[in-house]
Design an enzyme around this catalytic site. Structure first.
Site, PDB file in Angstrom:
ATOM      1  N   ASN A 471       0.720  -1.392   0.133  1.00 26.06           N
ATOM      2  CA  ASN A 471      -0.191  -0.008  -0.147  1.00 26.06           C
ATOM      3  C   ASN A 471       0.704   1.253   0.051  1.00 26.06           C
ATOM      4  OD1 ASN A 471      -1.941  -1.824   0.577  1.00 26.06           O
ATOM      5  ND2 ASN A 471      -2.184  -1.625   2.778  1.00 26.06           N
ATOM      6  N   ASP A 472       1.922   1.154   0.797  1.00 20.82           N
ATOM      7  CA  ASP A 472       2.695   2.495   1.001  1.00 20.82           C
ATOM      8  C   ASP A 472       3.844   2.357  -0.280  1.00 20.82           C
ATOM      9  OD1 ASP A 472       1.626   4.176   2.961  1.00 20.82           O
ATOM     10  OD2 ASP A 472       2.189   2.843   4.748  1.00 20.82           O
ATOM     11  N   ARG A 482      -2.612   7.576  -1.387  1.00 25.28           N
ATOM     12  CA  ARG A 482      -3.586   6.497  -1.306  1.00 25.28           C
ATOM     13  C   ARG A 482      -5.034   6.518  -0.680  1.00 25.28           C
ATOM     14  NH1 ARG A 482      -0.817   2.868   3.358  1.00 25.28           N
ATOM     15  NH2 ARG A 482      -2.696   1.858   3.863  1.00 25.28           N
ATOM     16  N   CYS A 519       2.265  -8.024   2.896  1.00 26.41           N
ATOM     17  CA  CYS A 519       1.049  -7.900   3.670  1.00 26.41           C
ATOM     18  C   CYS A 519       0.013  -6.592   3.235  1.00 26.41           C
ATOM     19  CB  CYS A 519       1.572  -7.556   5.195  1.00 26.41           C
ATOM     20  SG  CYS A 519       2.603  -6.308   5.643  1.00 26.41           S
TER      21      CYS A 519
END
Ligand code: PEP
Ligand code: MG
Length: 598
Positions: A471-472, A482, A519
């Site tokens: 995500n990051d 995001r 993750c």
């Protein structure tokens, strides 16, 4: 709230499918807009009446809050509402506070202004006072002052206050925005889906929606303008669509799709106790991501026994004080005890910051770009007191179950070394105190900052494991916020730059012989499963609902085909090409599996 929006029956609003599932129900518009009260001058003989009006508003705001507190206690039981009660008590106390109440009365009298104006001036003054506090705990009080004044203002102006706790059974929430904390309070028994104007697929609001298994569409930009309270809605969280006042045919079609989807999910659960292993024998460990200890139950019900990411910053939810060492200890002990004895729980140390939660706002309020601010490990190294309290809690709990420590937002070796020094010092301290802990507890890092990805060969020499936070990593590599719906089209996990980085990180971890997992949300999206499999990951960690689907795809594939697919993808030049290729291949292989659209 505007109740006169016109639209053709069956009109469609589209956004980003943030949490899968289909819901059909009535819209509940949650108006969380800020009140803009009218300031007026008053004459001397109006002062007495104005003061009375203000005191009456304070009294009814208090009564309302007492009622909400009661209701929450009844609905959720003592244990889960403990944190909520605390915040209610703080707010109730503030409504009696001299600074807030008496000073507003004085302003009404001295400046001869109406109560709304006096309250706004006064709360602004108090907020500024708290803002300047050195102490982070005290600085946090400013958001309480703002909430309390807002509540009193609503009573003064007789505005309706839409609050989550008033929601009745089976509604679909339509809101401009929901914070992750708001979302975590949603009761899936009462809220069958939600739709927001803002937000992206990997915003924490979307992540929490998936944890709660509430279908959601975010980033619609205009939903609150196009939907009226009471409209009948179909929310398709798989495709990211909302049908407003559907026709009979549309309704029937979606009722059928909902039935099929639910059947599909139930069918997937049949593989619950089987391993995630390809037909040519490549095994991937599937683990769960959690935000609260209670979620372990759902993770196990969906077929995983390990926790690959515990986002501990959610311990801050709706509270004004930092958790104590004992709270940390008890929470982690509870998580590990609720899992089978051989399970491992990877506890990520606080990653406060960015869009996470209100209580952390105090650390970021001055930053116009919190995602690049004092978050994650930076905050912990800046505030070793916060870090040590958490580390001691984790170490103590490590005596009762297998735990791993995972550090977020590492950008270079120095941060890892500093964190390790603090962890080692805490170990020695516990040793001196005669407190048992796991001396060999693994200390790994998240790879989510591009600099860490680039030097992952060096980091792999000193970290016990890697977990890739896509995500990051995607946010920072592709320079897209995001949580911002305007740039969500740039969220491209298959961008050649991302594929190369993933390949590089995993190769470096393999060479150093340390375990490597993903993750981020990419791990739980079926479209990407074969690409990740081809990269040779040891583990994928995701929200509970994704586990059976990802397992099914792995079990129906071979490592060889995944590898070939990845190699093909790595040769391509644009994200568009790679995405087209992967989507075609995946749809051909798994035509009936409700793949999330890209
Ligand atoms: C990530 O960045 O991919 C991640 C898993 O952490 P978070 O979503 O909590 O930032
Ligand atoms: Mg992250």
């Amino acid at each position: 709230m505007n109740n006169h929006k016109s639209h053709t029956p069956g009109c469609m609003v589209s956004g980003v499918g943030a949490s899968p599932g289909i819901a059909i129900g009535r819209a509940f518009l949650l108006d969380r807009g800020k009140l803009k009260p009218r300031g007026e001058k008053i004459s001397s003989d109006q002062v007495g009446a104005e003061k009375e009006r203000f005191l009456a508003a304070v009294a009814s705001a208090r009564q309302e809050l007492e009622e909400i507190k009661e209701r929450t206690l009844k609905e959720r039981g003592k244990e889960t509402s403990g944190q909520h009660n605390y915040i209610f008590d703080v707010h109730l106390l503030m409504m009696k506070d001299k600074m807030l109440v008496d000073d507003t009365l004085t302003l009404i009298k001295e400046k001869k202004i109406n109560a709304e104006w006096a309250l706004s001036l006064n709360s602004e003054k108090i907020i500024n006072f708290f803002k300047k506090m050195e102490d982070a705990y005290l600085r946090e009080r400013q958001s309480d002052v703002a909430h309390v004044s807002e509540r009193i203002l609503r009573h003064l102006t007789k505005s309706d206050y839409d609050s989550i706790d008033k929601i009745s059974r089976g509604v679909i929430i339509v809101a401009h925005d929901l914070s992750p904390a708001d979302t975590l309070q949603l009761n899936p028994q009462k809220v069958s889906a939600f739709v927001t104007d803002l937000g992206g697929r990997t915003s924490h609001t979307a992540i929490v929606a998936r944890s709660l298994e509430i279908p959601a569409v975010v980033g619609t930009e205009y939903a609150t303008e196009k939907i009226n309270g009471g409209d009948r809605l179909v929310v398709d969280g798989i495709e990211g669509k909302i049908i407003v006042n559907p026709s009979r045919e549309q309704l029937e079609a979606y009722q059928e799709k909902k039935r099929q989807y639910n059947l599909f999910q139930a069918h997937l659960l049949l593989n619950r106790d089987l391993p995630a292993e390809t037909s040519d024998g490549f095994r991937v460990s599937l683990a769960g991501n959690i935000e609260t200890p209670e979620e372990t139950e759902s993770i196990m019900a969906h077929g995983a026994t390990n926790i690959g990411l515990y986002r501990t910053e959610f311990l801050f939810l709706n509270r004004q004080t930092l958790p104590t060492e004992e709270e940390h200890f008890l929470t982690y002990q509870k998580v590990t005890r609720s899992l089978p004895p051989d399970s491992t729980t990877t506890i990520r140390t606080f990653d406060l910051g960015a869009d996470k939660i209100a209580a952390s706002a105090a650390f970021h309020e001055d930053s116009i770009n919190p995602a690049l601010g004092l978050r994650g490990i930076r905050l912990c190294l800046n505030r070793p007191d916060i870090f040590v309290t958490q580390i001691r809690g984790i170490l103590r709990a490590s005596h009762y179950g297998k735990l791993k420590i995972m550090l977020p937002m590492i950008s270079g070796l120095k941060e890892l070394r500093q964190a390790r020094t603090i962890i080692d010092a805490s170990k020695r301290e516990l040793e001196r105190e005669g407190v048992p802990f796991d001396e060999k507890i693994p200390v790994g890092i998240m790879i989510e900052v591009p600099s860490a990805a680039i030097i992952s060969d060096q980091l792999a020499q000193e970290a016990d494991f890697f977990s890739i936070g896509t995500n990051d990593l995607i946010q920072y590599t592709l320079a897209l916020d995001r949580s911002n719906e305007h740039v969500s089209y740039l969220y491209e996990p298959l961008h050649p730059a991302i594929l190369r980085l993933l390949n590089q990180i995993i190769t470096n971890a393999r060479e150093a012989q340390i375990p490597v997992s993903v993750c981020g949300e990419m791990a739980g999206e079926p479209l990407y499963t074969l690409v990740l499999l081809g990269l040779g990951l040891d583990k994928l960690s995701m929200n509970a609902i994704s586990i059976p689907h990802i397992k099914q795809i792995i079990r129906q594939s071979t490592f060889v085909e995944a590898r070939l697919m990845l190699e093909e993808a790595l040769q391509m030049n644009t994200a568009f090409e790679v995405e087209g290729y992967i989507a075609r291949e995946m749809n051909r292989r798994f035509p009936e599996t409700f793949l999330m659209k890209i």
